[in-house]
Each structure stands twice: as structure tokens, then as C-alpha cells.
Design an enzyme around this catalytic site. Structure first.
Site, PDB file in Angstrom:
ATOM      1  N   LYS A  10      43.725  34.626  14.530  1.00 42.85           N
ATOM      2  CA  LYS A  10      42.246  34.763  13.855  1.00 42.85           C
ATOM      3  C   LYS A  10      41.239  35.532  14.617  1.00 42.85           C
ATOM      4  O   LYS A  10      41.781  36.564  15.046  1.00 42.85           O
ATOM      5  CB  LYS A  10      41.918  33.156  14.085  1.00 42.85           C
ATOM      6  CG  LYS A  10      43.077  32.204  13.366  1.00 42.85           C
ATOM      7  CD  LYS A  10      42.399  30.906  13.363  1.00 42.85           C
ATOM      8  CE  LYS A  10      43.607  29.999  12.901  1.00 42.85           C
ATOM      9  NZ  LYS A  10      43.128  28.693  12.266  1.00 42.85           N
ATOM     10  N   HIS A  67      44.659  32.952   3.131  1.00 44.75           N
ATOM     11  CA  HIS A  67      44.572  32.063   4.128  1.00 44.75           C
ATOM     12  C   HIS A  67      43.237  30.914   3.629  1.00 44.75           C
ATOM     13  O   HIS A  67      42.270  31.532   3.094  1.00 44.75           O
ATOM     14  CB  HIS A  67      44.041  32.614   5.493  1.00 44.75           C
ATOM     15  CG  HIS A  67      44.302  31.445   6.638  1.00 44.75           C
ATOM     16  ND1 HIS A  67      43.341  30.677   6.882  1.00 44.75           N
ATOM     17  CD2 HIS A  67      45.277  31.201   7.582  1.00 44.75           C
ATOM     18  CE1 HIS A  67      43.802  29.689   7.722  1.00 44.75           C
ATOM     19  NE2 HIS A  67      45.057  30.041   8.236  1.00 44.75           N
ATOM     20  N   GLY A 105      44.231  23.279  12.189  1.00 50.22           N
ATOM     21  CA  GLY A 105      43.221  23.031  13.425  1.00 50.22           C
ATOM     22  C   GLY A 105      42.942  21.691  13.595  1.00 50.22           C
ATOM     23  O   GLY A 105      41.910  21.602  14.259  1.00 50.22           O
ATOM     24  N   ASN A 127      49.006  33.408  14.314  1.00 44.83           N
ATOM     25  CA  ASN A 127      47.978  33.766  13.835  1.00 44.83           C
ATOM     26  C   ASN A 127      46.775  33.675  14.627  1.00 44.83           C
ATOM     27  O   ASN A 127      46.498  32.696  15.042  1.00 44.83           O
ATOM     28  CB  ASN A 127      47.557  33.116  12.521  1.00 44.83           C
ATOM     29  CG  ASN A 127      46.148  33.406  11.864  1.00 44.83           C
ATOM     30  OD1 ASN A 127      45.697  34.257  12.136  1.00 44.83           O
ATOM     31  ND2 ASN A 127      45.803  32.567  10.869  1.00 44.83           N
ATOM     32  N   GLU A 171      50.533  25.485   4.108  1.00 45.20           N
ATOM     33  CA  GLU A 171      49.449  24.975   4.910  1.00 45.20           C
ATOM     34  C   GLU A 171      48.467  24.251   4.299  1.00 45.20           C
ATOM     35  O   GLU A 171      47.530  24.404   3.768  1.00 45.20           O
ATOM     36  CB  GLU A 171      48.709  26.238   5.474  1.00 45.20           C
ATOM     37  CG  GLU A 171      49.446  27.073   6.428  1.00 45.20           C
ATOM     38  CD  GLU A 171      48.744  28.180   7.181  1.00 45.20           C
ATOM     39  OE1 GLU A 171      49.259  28.047   8.427  1.00 45.20           O
ATOM     40  OE2 GLU A 171      47.538  28.707   6.930  1.00 45.20           O
ATOM     41  N   SER A 173      48.180  22.836  12.524  1.00 46.45           N
ATOM     42  CA  SER A 173      48.621  22.054  13.823  1.00 46.45           C
ATOM     43  C   SER A 173      49.897  21.967  14.546  1.00 46.45           C
ATOM     44  O   SER A 173      50.300  20.967  14.908  1.00 46.45           O
ATOM     45  CB  SER A 173      48.021  20.716  13.523  1.00 46.45           C
ATOM     46  OG  SER A 173      46.425  20.969  13.243  1.00 46.45           O
ATOM     47  N   GLU A 216      41.048  29.789   5.263  1.00 46.16           N
ATOM     48  CA  GLU A 216      39.626  30.228   5.772  1.00 46.16           C
ATOM     49  C   GLU A 216      39.114  31.413   5.067  1.00 46.16           C
ATOM     50  O   GLU A 216      37.750  31.492   5.090  1.00 46.16           O
ATOM     51  CB  GLU A 216      39.924  30.660   7.233  1.00 46.16           C
ATOM     52  CG  GLU A 216      39.991  29.127   8.030  1.00 46.16           C
ATOM     53  CD  GLU A 216      41.114  29.518   9.393  1.00 46.16           C
ATOM     54  OE1 GLU A 216      41.029  30.644   9.795  1.00 46.16           O
ATOM     55  OE2 GLU A 216      41.134  28.625   9.773  1.00 46.16           O
TER      56      GLU A 216
HETATM   57  C1  PEP Z   1      46.389  28.583  10.715  1.00 47.52           C
HETATM   58  O1  PEP Z   1      45.048  29.093  10.601  1.00 47.52           O
HETATM   59  O2  PEP Z   1      47.185  29.279   9.917  1.00 47.52           O
HETATM   60  C2  PEP Z   1      47.052  27.633  11.355  1.00 47.52           C
HETATM   61  C3  PEP Z   1      48.005  27.061  11.148  1.00 47.52           C
HETATM   62  O3  PEP Z   1      46.143  27.182  12.396  1.00 47.52           O
HETATM   63  P1  PEP Z   1      46.662  25.874  13.445  1.00 47.52           P
HETATM   64  O4  PEP Z   1      47.815  26.045  13.848  1.00 47.52           O
HETATM   65  O5  PEP Z   1      45.489  26.172  14.586  1.00 47.52           O
HETATM   66  O6  PEP Z   1      46.275  24.633  12.783  1.00 47.52           O
END
Ligand code: PEP
Length: 241
Positions: free
Chosen positions: A8, A94, A169, A6, A163, A202, A96
Site C-alpha cells: 500500500k 483493489h 485490515g 501489498n 478479498e 487480515s 481501496e
Molecule cells: C489488502 O489490502 O490487500 C490486504 C489484504 O490487507 P490486510 O492484509 O492488511 O487486511
């Protein structure tokens, strides 16, 4: 195993050259063993799909509008448009986007329209830190799954990405026992082995050594680290070694 990148709000046309390493790695090492899916911003879907023709890597999008028809919606992109640009997958729900107002019933409409357009859906679910602290994780996950998938046939076209919002993040991942329990909980709700369950939050080339021990996980959704081809390849390599 699935490895979903992803990106982003990252990447331009020049960035796509950095994927040559991943393409050659996948050709010589992966073939049908794993599936890699890159989800860049809308602006790169078409060029990336061209670049990845005849490779083992697919392209996905990061969201879409729920309407499949033409509409006066400035700035929006729908699932048919994504499909036509070369996307095969779409990430929906997601955190976000949930944070800025996307709710389960809207996500449900987006999933329906994406499936109709012939896209595979990666549905993100997960609890916030506040919900975790109040021991509400399973209630939240059940509610998100049932509402987002209301009226939708569970099939191999649906992927669930667990998630935890607090893990995205932040550099923190769940305790392995908790993660295993939550993945099992999700699988039990789905009662359908063709729905794959991924973990995201992460993931990096260090913690993958622990995460891969949970055999119930069918793959990973990788944000930040997926921008770096070497780190992304390392994550995949370490999943198998
Ligand atoms: C995400 O935004 O889907 C994600 C998993 O981000 P990160 O790996 O940076 O935590």
C-alpha cells in the site's frame, strides 16, 4: 503457492534493506516451491526490481492507468511504464480503489492494457459487509468477475484475489466453511484451472494455520503484515508446516 505482499502507501529506499531476510529465506527454503511478489508503491518499483534480480522474488505494482499511450494525465502511470520499471505483476480492482470510484468497466480496461504490456494481473474481488449481510456475496463476486474479465481470455496470467472488503485490515477473516464455499464458487465460474485463486484480508502468522487448511486456495495476498519481514516469513513457513 503465491505470497503477494501489498505494501500500500508504505516504504522508502531504506525499507528495502529489511528485505534481505526475506531474500535469504527464499533462496534457502523456497526455490521453485512458492512465488513471492512484493508490490511496493510506484516510487520503489525500479529500485526493488534491481535489488531482487537473481532472486526468486518478483515485483508488482498496485494499480495503473488504463491508457497505454502518452497522455496529458498528471500523476498517472500506465502499464507499459510499470513493465519498463521492472514490474511483472499488477494488482487491479483493489477495494481501496473501488471505494474511490473505480468500477468494473474501468478495471476491465486496465486489465486489458496490463496484459498487453506483458504484466500478470492480480484482480481483487470481494463483497462489502452490507452485501454479505444481505446474502449477496455470490451475486457480487459473479458480477465482478464477469464484468472485469469481459472479453479477456482466462489464462495463467490472471490471478483472482478474493478479498472480502470487511476482512481487509480489520483482523477478521471469514468462517472457514464460508471461505471454502466462496473460493469454490469463484473457481467454478472461471472453469479454468490455470487461473489461480488467492485469499486476502487480515492474513497473519496466527490465522494462517487455519487458512492453509483450505487446499483450494492457491496463495495469499497480504497487506499490513507484509511490512514486517519476520511476520511475512512466518506466514510462509506456517503454510508448509
Ligand atoms: C489488502 O489490502 O490487500 C490486504 C489484504 O490487507 P490486510 O492484509 O492488511 O487486511
Amino acid at each position: 503457492m503465491y505470497f503477494i505482499a501489498n505494501w500500500k502507501m508504505y516504504g522508502g529506499l531504506k525499507t528495502l534493506n529489511s528485505l534481505n531476510k526475506v531474500i535469504s529465506f527464499s533462496k534457502s527454503n523456497l526455490k521453485n516451491k512458492s512465488k513471492i511478489v512484493y508490490c511496493p508503491p510506484f516510487t520503489l518499483i525500479s529500485s526493488l526490481s534491481q535489488k531482487l534480480k537473481n532472486t526468486y522474488i518478483d515485483v508488482g505494482a498496485q494499480n495503473c492507468h488504463e491508457s497505454q499511450k502518452y497522455a496529458s494525465l498528471t500523476g498517472q502511470v500506465n502499464s507499459n511504464m510499470l513493465k519498463e520499471s521492472g514490474a511483472k505483476f499488477v494488482i487491479l480492482g483493489h477495494s481501496e480503489n473501488r471505494i474511490i470510484g473505480e468500477e468494473n468497466n474501468l478495471i476491465n480496461k486496465k486489465i486489458k492494457s496490463s496484459l498487453k504490456a506483458g504484466l500478470k494481473v492480480i484482480l481483487c474481488i470481494g463483497e462489502t459487509l452490507k452485501e454479505k449481510k444481505k446474502y449477496k456475496t455470490t451475486k457480487v463476486l459473479k458480477n465482478q468477475i464477469n464484468n472485469c474479465l469481459n472479453g479477456i481470455k482466462k489464462s495463467s496470467k490472471i490471478f483472482i484475489a478474493y478479498e472480502p472488503v470487511w476482512a481487509i485490515g480489520t483482523g477478521h477473516i471469514p468462517k472457514l466453511d464460508d471461505l471454502k464455499e466462496n473460493i469454490l464458487f469463484i473457481k467454478n465460474i472461471l472453469k479454468n484451472n490455470s487461473v489461480k485463486v488467492l485469499y486476502g484480508g487480515s492474513v497473519n502468522s496466527k490465522n494462517i494455520t487455519d487458512l492453509k487448511k483450505i487446499e483450494l486456495i492457491d496463495g495469499f495476498l497480504i497487506g499490513g503484515e507484509s511490512r514486517y519481514p519476520k511476520k511475512f516469513i512466518d506466514i510462509i513457513k506456517k503454510t508448509y508446516n
